[in-house]
Design an enzyme around this catalytic site. Sequence first.
Site, PDB file in Angstrom:
ATOM      1  N   ALA A   1      -3.252   1.881   9.514  1.00 12.60           N
ATOM      2  CA  ALA A   1      -4.705   2.013   9.596  1.00 12.60           C
ATOM      3  C   ALA A   1      -5.089   3.244  10.430  1.00 12.60           C
ATOM      4  O   ALA A   1      -6.003   3.993  10.067  1.00 12.60           O
ATOM      5  CB  ALA A   1      -5.309   0.756  10.198  1.00 12.60           C
TER       6      ALA A   1
ATOM      7  N   ASN B   1      -4.818   2.150  -1.721  1.00 13.10           N
ATOM      8  CA  ASN B   1      -5.379   0.786  -1.671  1.00 13.10           C
ATOM      9  C   ASN B   1      -6.267   0.481  -2.875  1.00 13.10           C
ATOM     10  O   ASN B   1      -6.839  -0.600  -2.963  1.00 13.10           O
ATOM     11  CB  ASN B   1      -6.159   0.562  -0.365  1.00 13.10           C
ATOM     12  CG  ASN B   1      -7.507   1.250  -0.377  1.00 13.10           C
ATOM     13  OD1 ASN B   1      -7.702   2.253  -1.068  1.00 13.10           O
ATOM     14  ND2 ASN B   1      -8.451   0.731   0.375  1.00 13.10           N
TER      15      ASN B   1
ATOM     16  N   ALA C   1      -0.978   3.695  16.076  1.00  9.54           N
ATOM     17  CA  ALA C   1      -0.275   4.706  15.277  1.00  9.54           C
ATOM     18  C   ALA C   1       0.320   4.080  14.016  1.00  9.54           C
ATOM     19  O   ALA C   1       1.309   4.564  13.481  1.00  9.54           O
ATOM     20  CB  ALA C   1       0.825   5.354  16.123  1.00  9.54           C
ATOM     21  N   GLY C   2      -0.305   3.001  13.531  1.00 10.94           N
ATOM     22  CA  GLY C   2       0.179   2.354  12.317  1.00 10.94           C
ATOM     23  C   GLY C   2      -0.539   2.896  11.087  1.00 10.94           C
ATOM     24  O   GLY C   2      -1.146   3.969  11.119  1.00 10.94           O
TER      25      GLY C   2
ATOM     26  N   LYS D   1       0.801  -1.237   0.000  1.00  7.89           N
ATOM     27  CA  LYS D   1       0.000   0.000   0.000  1.00  7.89           C
ATOM     28  C   LYS D   1       0.830   1.281   0.000  1.00  7.89           C
ATOM     29  O   LYS D   1       0.413   2.297  -0.524  1.00  7.89           O
ATOM     30  CB  LYS D   1      -0.898   0.042   1.242  1.00  7.89           C
ATOM     31  CG  LYS D   1      -2.146  -0.781   1.161  1.00  7.89           C
ATOM     32  CD  LYS D   1      -2.966  -0.499   2.417  1.00  7.89           C
ATOM     33  CE  LYS D   1      -4.143  -1.389   2.565  1.00  7.89           C
ATOM     34  NZ  LYS D   1      -4.991  -1.021   3.714  1.00  7.89           N
TER      35      LYS D   1
ATOM     36  N   ASP E   1      -9.695   3.550   2.480  1.00  2.00           N
ATOM     37  CA  ASP E   1      -9.767   3.129   3.894  1.00  2.00           C
ATOM     38  C   ASP E   1     -10.385   4.229   4.763  1.00  2.00           C
ATOM     39  O   ASP E   1     -11.185   3.951   5.659  1.00  2.00           O
ATOM     40  CB  ASP E   1      -8.370   2.779   4.423  1.00  2.00           C
ATOM     41  CG  ASP E   1      -7.909   1.403   3.956  1.00  2.00           C
ATOM     42  OD1 ASP E   1      -8.767   0.535   3.726  1.00  2.00           O
ATOM     43  OD2 ASP E   1      -6.687   1.211   3.804  1.00  2.00           O
TER      44      ASP E   1
HETATM   45  P1  NAP Z   1       0.416  -1.619  11.627  1.00  3.43           P
HETATM   46  O1  NAP Z   1       0.767  -0.549  10.673  1.00  3.43           O
HETATM   47  O2  NAP Z   1       1.339  -2.771  11.820  1.00  3.43           O
HETATM   48  O3  NAP Z   1       0.115  -0.943  13.050  1.00  3.43           O
HETATM   49  C1  NAP Z   1      -0.246  -1.716  14.164  1.00  3.43           C
HETATM   50  C2  NAP Z   1      -0.520  -0.814  15.362  1.00  3.43           C
HETATM   51  O4  NAP Z   1      -0.979  -1.660  16.418  1.00  3.43           O
HETATM   52  C3  NAP Z   1       0.711  -0.074  15.868  1.00  3.43           C
HETATM   53  O5  NAP Z   1       0.337   1.188  16.346  1.00  3.43           O
HETATM   54  C4  NAP Z   1       1.167  -0.968  17.022  1.00  3.43           C
HETATM   55  O6  NAP Z   1       1.813  -0.269  18.046  1.00  3.43           O
HETATM   56  C5  NAP Z   1      -0.167  -1.414  17.580  1.00  3.43           C
HETATM   57  N1  NAP Z   1      -0.031  -2.624  18.371  1.00  3.43           N
HETATM   58  C6  NAP Z   1       0.245  -3.877  17.948  1.00  3.43           C
HETATM   59  N2  NAP Z   1       0.295  -4.722  18.993  1.00  3.43           N
HETATM   60  C7  NAP Z   1       0.069  -3.972  20.108  1.00  3.43           C
HETATM   61  C8  NAP Z   1      -0.021  -4.266  21.496  1.00  3.43           C
HETATM   62  N3  NAP Z   1       0.127  -5.509  21.954  1.00  3.43           N
HETATM   63  N4  NAP Z   1      -0.305  -3.249  22.349  1.00  3.43           N
HETATM   64  C9  NAP Z   1      -0.480  -1.995  21.885  1.00  3.43           C
HETATM   65  N5  NAP Z   1      -0.402  -1.636  20.585  1.00  3.43           N
HETATM   66  C10 NAP Z   1      -0.139  -2.629  19.707  1.00  3.43           C
HETATM   67  O7  NAP Z   1      -0.977  -2.315  11.209  1.00  3.43           O
HETATM   68  P2  NAP Z   1      -2.229  -1.600  10.505  1.00  3.43           P
HETATM   69  O8  NAP Z   1      -2.145  -1.803   9.058  1.00  3.43           O
HETATM   70  O9  NAP Z   1      -2.355  -0.238  11.054  1.00  3.43           O
HETATM   71  O10 NAP Z   1      -3.433  -2.543  11.006  1.00  3.43           O
HETATM   72  C11 NAP Z   1      -3.859  -2.555  12.366  1.00  3.43           C
HETATM   73  C12 NAP Z   1      -5.070  -3.484  12.505  1.00  3.43           C
HETATM   74  O11 NAP Z   1      -6.156  -2.984  11.746  1.00  3.43           O
HETATM   75  C13 NAP Z   1      -4.846  -4.914  11.994  1.00  3.43           C
HETATM   76  O12 NAP Z   1      -5.470  -5.796  12.884  1.00  3.43           O
HETATM   77  C14 NAP Z   1      -5.558  -4.925  10.648  1.00  3.43           C
HETATM   78  O13 NAP Z   1      -6.038  -6.219  10.306  1.00  3.43           O
HETATM   79  C15 NAP Z   1      -6.709  -3.988  10.914  1.00  3.43           C
HETATM   80  N6  NAP Z   1      -7.230  -3.305   9.713  1.00  3.43           N
HETATM   81  C16 NAP Z   1      -8.580  -3.372   9.484  1.00  3.43           C
HETATM   82  C17 NAP Z   1      -9.111  -2.711   8.403  1.00  3.43           C
HETATM   83  C18 NAP Z   1     -10.597  -2.781   8.128  1.00  3.43           C
HETATM   84  O14 NAP Z   1     -11.020  -2.410   7.030  1.00  3.43           O
HETATM   85  N7  NAP Z   1     -11.392  -3.196   9.085  1.00  3.43           N
HETATM   86  C19 NAP Z   1      -8.277  -1.983   7.536  1.00  3.43           C
HETATM   87  C20 NAP Z   1      -6.906  -1.931   7.812  1.00  3.43           C
HETATM   88  C21 NAP Z   1      -6.395  -2.603   8.919  1.00  3.43           C
HETATM   89  P3  NAP Z   1       3.405  -0.122  18.134  1.00  3.43           P
HETATM   90  O15 NAP Z   1       3.746   0.950  17.139  1.00  3.43           O
HETATM   91  O16 NAP Z   1       3.649   0.233  19.529  1.00  3.43           O
HETATM   92  O17 NAP Z   1       3.973  -1.472  17.730  1.00  3.43           O
END
Ligand code: NAP
Length: 274
Positions: A136, A90, A133-134, A69, A109
């Site tokens: 999404a 996306n 802060a990722g 992405k 998104d």
């Molecule tokens: P990402 O870029 O890897 O970011 C993950 C985030 O989660 C980071 O801020 C990370 O914090 C935090 N995190 C992970 N484990 C943690 C824990 N144990 N405690 C506290 N914070 C934690 O991933 P992303 O792409 O943003 O996706 C995040 C989630 O959203 C995934 O589950 C994904 O499947 C879901 N999602 C859903 C949709 C939808 O349409 N529903 C769309 C996109 C994503 P740190 O920086 O501290 O590691």
Amino acid sequence: MKIDGKTKLFGIIGNPVEHSLSPAMHNAAFAHLGLNCAYLPLPTNDLAGALQGLKHLGIAGASVTIPYKEQLFDYLDEVDPIARKIGAVNTVLVKESESGRKLVGSNTDWLGSNRALEQAVTLRGSHALILGAGGAARAVGFGLLESGARVSLSSRTESSGRALAEVLDCDWHPLDGDPVPADILINATSVGMQPHDRQTPSPADQLPGFTAVMDIVYAPLQTRLLREAEEAGCRCITGLEMLLFQGAAQFETWTRVPAPVDVMRAALLGAVSG
Ligand code: NAP
């Protein structure tokens, strides 16, 4: 589904894509509307080659997912301004032009998040707390700002949290710190996702003040956060709704036809439970 010489092809580019729910959602919509279109998983290790393939094979459009992405800007002919701000694309539309086929990138998104939330609350003038802060969280944050909501951010890692808060021009709070009062809570971390579905990003005793809670995690559909939010009397929105509405916006980008949202939701629910 009938496939013939005029079938328009769409797909999802990423790696891995075999578990994607998007084929079920888009093919159900095409079938419901009688459109001669099909949507396939398009796994690839070669993003540049795959994008060239879209042009040369006459594919009409594609979704783009992990890990690409944020990587495809250099290969696109046009990118919409909000996708540029979010730093992720996306959705790709292959546009016919006099000078040949062009790849046009956008991001749905943020639209998916906004439309999912708007089923439960009015965003303009409300205050939303985003957890995470990722990638999404970034899309959700820009979407909320577009809608006229005020945003606060809370995350585990201070450096990435403060960096995103600066981009969103909002306040940052540690995830394990004092409660942050707001109208809407959005979990944009992966906390609570299978197989760690006993975990929650927010203690249950901090939930009663929120009008609405959305968990963008959709596996499981009913996360611990949403169960406890429901018990606390909050309006709850599942991650499937965000996935649905980002897909509906893609469908409309490609076909210019209003997306049959209920059909797409039923297809997603079937795919999740199947
Ligand atoms: P990402 O870029 O890897 O970011 C993950 C985030 O989660 C980071 O801020 C990370 O914090 C935090 N995190 C992970 N484990 C943690 C824990 N144990 N405690 C506290 N914070 C934690 O991933 P992303 O792409 O943003 O996706 C995040 C989630 O959203 C995934 O589950 C994904 O499947 C879901 N999602 C859903 C949709 C939808 O349409 N529903 C769309 C996109 C994503 P740190 O920086 O501290 O590691």
